[in-house]
Scaffold this motif. Structure first.
Motif, PDB file in Angstrom:
ATOM      1  N   ARG A   9       0.847  -1.188   0.000  1.00 22.49           N
ATOM      2  CA  ARG A   9       0.000   0.000   0.000  1.00 22.49           C
ATOM      3  C   ARG A   9       0.885   1.242   0.000  1.00 22.49           C
ATOM      4  N   PHE A  10       0.408   2.309  -0.621  1.00 22.36           N
ATOM      5  CA  PHE A  10       1.127   3.580  -0.589  1.00 22.36           C
ATOM      6  C   PHE A  10       0.108   4.713  -0.571  1.00 22.36           C
ATOM      7  N   THR A  11       0.575   5.870  -0.155  1.00 21.92           N
ATOM      8  CA  THR A  11      -0.215   7.090  -0.259  1.00 21.92           C
ATOM      9  C   THR A  11       0.657   8.157  -0.912  1.00 21.92           C
ATOM     10  N   VAL A  12       0.022   9.004  -1.680  1.00 22.70           N
ATOM     11  CA  VAL A  12       0.697  10.131  -2.319  1.00 22.70           C
ATOM     12  C   VAL A  12      -0.154  11.372  -2.078  1.00 22.70           C
ATOM     13  N   SER A  13       0.460  12.406  -1.540  1.00 19.83           N
ATOM     14  CA  SER A  13      -0.229  13.680  -1.333  1.00 19.83           C
ATOM     15  C   SER A  13       0.040  14.571  -2.535  1.00 19.83           C
ATOM     16  N   LEU A  14      -1.022  15.048  -3.163  1.00 20.90           N
ATOM     17  CA  LEU A  14      -0.898  15.883  -4.350  1.00 20.90           C
ATOM     18  C   LEU A  14      -1.686  17.165  -4.170  1.00 20.90           C
ATOM     19  N   THR A  15      -1.222  18.207  -4.848  1.00 18.65           N
ATOM     20  CA  THR A  15      -2.010  19.423  -5.004  1.00 18.65           C
ATOM     21  C   THR A  15      -2.114  19.661  -6.496  1.00 18.65           C
ATOM     22  N   ILE A  16      -3.338  19.644  -6.990  1.00 19.61           N
ATOM     23  CA  ILE A  16      -3.597  19.849  -8.414  1.00 19.61           C
ATOM     24  C   ILE A  16      -4.454  21.094  -8.512  1.00 19.61           C
ATOM     25  N   GLY A  17      -3.869  22.147  -9.087  1.00 19.16           N
ATOM     26  CA  GLY A  17      -4.524  23.447  -9.015  1.00 19.16           C
ATOM     27  C   GLY A  17      -4.556  23.852  -7.557  1.00 19.16           C
ATOM     28  N   GLU A  18      -5.744  24.058  -7.032  1.00 23.36           N
ATOM     29  CA  GLU A  18      -5.890  24.381  -5.605  1.00 23.36           C
ATOM     30  C   GLU A  18      -6.500  23.231  -4.820  1.00 23.36           C
ATOM     31  N   THR A  19      -6.570  22.080  -5.432  1.00 24.30           N
ATOM     32  CA  THR A  19      -7.239  20.929  -4.817  1.00 24.30           C
ATOM     33  C   THR A  19      -6.220  19.952  -4.237  1.00 24.30           C
ATOM     34  N   ARG A  20      -6.425  19.611  -2.967  1.00 24.30           N
ATOM     35  CA  ARG A  20      -5.582  18.618  -2.295  1.00 24.30           C
ATOM     36  C   ARG A  20      -6.187  17.235  -2.495  1.00 24.30           C
ATOM     37  N   VAL A  21      -5.332  16.293  -2.880  1.00 21.48           N
ATOM     38  CA  VAL A  21      -5.755  14.917  -3.090  1.00 21.48           C
ATOM     39  C   VAL A  21      -4.785  14.011  -2.345  1.00 21.48           C
ATOM     40  N   GLU A  22      -5.335  13.082  -1.581  1.00 22.68           N
ATOM     41  CA  GLU A  22      -4.539  12.053  -0.895  1.00 22.68           C
ATOM     42  C   GLU A  22      -4.840  10.735  -1.589  1.00 22.68           C
ATOM     43  N   ILE A  23      -3.912  10.311  -2.434  1.00 22.09           N
ATOM     44  CA  ILE A  23      -4.089   9.092  -3.229  1.00 22.09           C
ATOM     45  C   ILE A  23      -3.762   7.867  -2.386  1.00 22.09           C
ATOM     46  N   ALA A  24      -4.660   6.896  -2.388  1.00 24.02           N
ATOM     47  CA  ALA A  24      -4.426   5.594  -1.756  1.00 24.02           C
ATOM     48  C   ALA A  24      -4.217   4.589  -2.883  1.00 24.02           C
ATOM     49  N   GLY A  25      -3.078   3.904  -2.855  1.00 17.89           N
ATOM     50  CA  GLY A  25      -2.782   2.996  -3.945  1.00 17.89           C
ATOM     51  C   GLY A  25      -2.124   1.706  -3.506  1.00 17.89           C
ATOM     52  N   LEU A  26      -1.931   0.845  -4.499  1.00 16.51           N
ATOM     53  CA  LEU A  26      -1.241  -0.434  -4.333  1.00 16.51           C
ATOM     54  C   LEU A  26      -0.128  -0.497  -5.366  1.00 16.51           C
ATOM     55  N   HIS A  27       1.024  -1.024  -4.964  1.00 16.05           N
ATOM     56  CA  HIS A  27       2.164  -1.079  -5.865  1.00 16.05           C
ATOM     57  C   HIS A  27       2.953  -2.353  -5.620  1.00 16.05           C
ATOM     58  N   ARG A  28       3.415  -2.942  -6.718  1.00 13.72           N
ATOM     59  CA  ARG A  28       4.349  -4.070  -6.625  1.00 13.72           C
ATOM     60  C   ARG A  28       5.548  -3.708  -7.488  1.00 13.72           C
ATOM     61  N   HIS A  29       6.727  -3.906  -6.955  1.00 18.17           N
ATOM     62  CA  HIS A  29       7.947  -3.671  -7.718  1.00 18.17           C
ATOM     63  C   HIS A  29       8.155  -4.805  -8.711  1.00 18.17           C
ATOM     64  N   GLY A  30       8.867  -4.521  -9.777  1.00 15.14           N
ATOM     65  CA  GLY A  30       9.175  -5.537 -10.761  1.00 15.14           C
ATOM     66  C   GLY A  30      10.137  -4.992 -11.789  1.00 15.14           C
ATOM     67  N   THR A  31      10.706  -5.875 -12.584  1.00  8.70           N
ATOM     68  CA  THR A  31      11.669  -5.459 -13.600  1.00  8.70           C
ATOM     69  C   THR A  31      11.018  -5.234 -14.956  1.00  8.70           C
ATOM     70  N   GLY A  32       9.844  -5.815 -15.165  1.00  9.12           N
ATOM     71  CA  GLY A  32       9.138  -5.647 -16.439  1.00  9.12           C
ATOM     72  C   GLY A  32       8.416  -4.314 -16.496  1.00  9.12           C
ATOM     73  N   THR A  33       7.993  -3.958 -17.694  1.00  7.46           N
ATOM     74  CA  THR A  33       7.251  -2.716 -17.879  1.00  7.46           C
ATOM     75  C   THR A  33       6.060  -2.687 -16.920  1.00  7.46           C
ATOM     76  N   PRO A  34       5.910  -1.604 -16.147  1.00  7.57           N
ATOM     77  CA  PRO A  34       4.822  -1.538 -15.174  1.00  7.57           C
ATOM     78  C   PRO A  34       3.442  -1.644 -15.824  1.00  7.57           C
ATOM     79  N   LEU A  35       2.544  -2.298 -15.113  1.00 12.77           N
ATOM     80  CA  LEU A  35       1.138  -2.395 -15.495  1.00 12.77           C
ATOM     81  C   LEU A  35       0.381  -1.402 -14.621  1.00 12.77           C
ATOM     82  N   VAL A  36      -0.270  -0.431 -15.237  1.00 17.09           N
ATOM     83  CA  VAL A  36      -0.996   0.614 -14.511  1.00 17.09           C
ATOM     84  C   VAL A  36      -2.481   0.405 -14.766  1.00 17.09           C
TER      85      VAL A  36
END
Length: 124
Positions: A9-36
């Motif tokens: 699990r990960f979180t990313v805090s972003l400000t886009i324009g004047e809007t705050r967004v707290e992204i909740a995500g899932l990530h797996r590391h790997g050597t192949g091209t990432p799947l988004v």
């Protein structure tokens, strides 16, 4: 090759324009091209988590996150949510996770976001 089933699990805090967004995500590391993965309206990142059980994709990094207003992601102003806003969010998340090349899959709202991201990327 056995499937890598650990996803973090990960979180990313972003400000886009004047809007705050707290992204909740899932990530797996790997050597192949990432799947988004971009989910549809009313869905969440967990809709895609089963991909980690696919042995053929075991070497690929995986990224899925909840769009603003969905799942565990928060947004300071839900009125700004639009497909162009979601494209901007996707670009910010990819930048934050240092992902430049990737395979992008989207469903419904996420599919439209993916298509517009592709078109936007051709322009910029």
């Amino acid at each position: 090759m056995s499937a890598v089933t650990k996803i973090e699990r990960f979180t990313v805090s972003l400000t886009i324009g004047e809007t705050r967004v707290e992204i909740a995500g899932l990530h797996r590391h790997g050597t192949g091209t990432p799947l988004v993965f971009l989910h549809g309206f009313g869905s969440t990142k967990e809709d895609y988590v089963d991909v980690i059980h696919q042995a053929r994709l075991a070497d690929h990094a995986v990224l899925a996150y909840d769009a603003p207003g969905c799942g565990a992601t928060t947004c300071s102003d839900l009125d700004v949510i639009s497909i162009p806003f979601l494209v901007s969010v996707a670009e910010h998340v990819l930048r934050a996770k240092e992902i430049e090349r990737f395979h992008l899959t989207g469903h419904s709202m996420g599919g439209l976001t993916a298509l517009l991201h592709r078109e936007h990327s051709k322009v910029t």
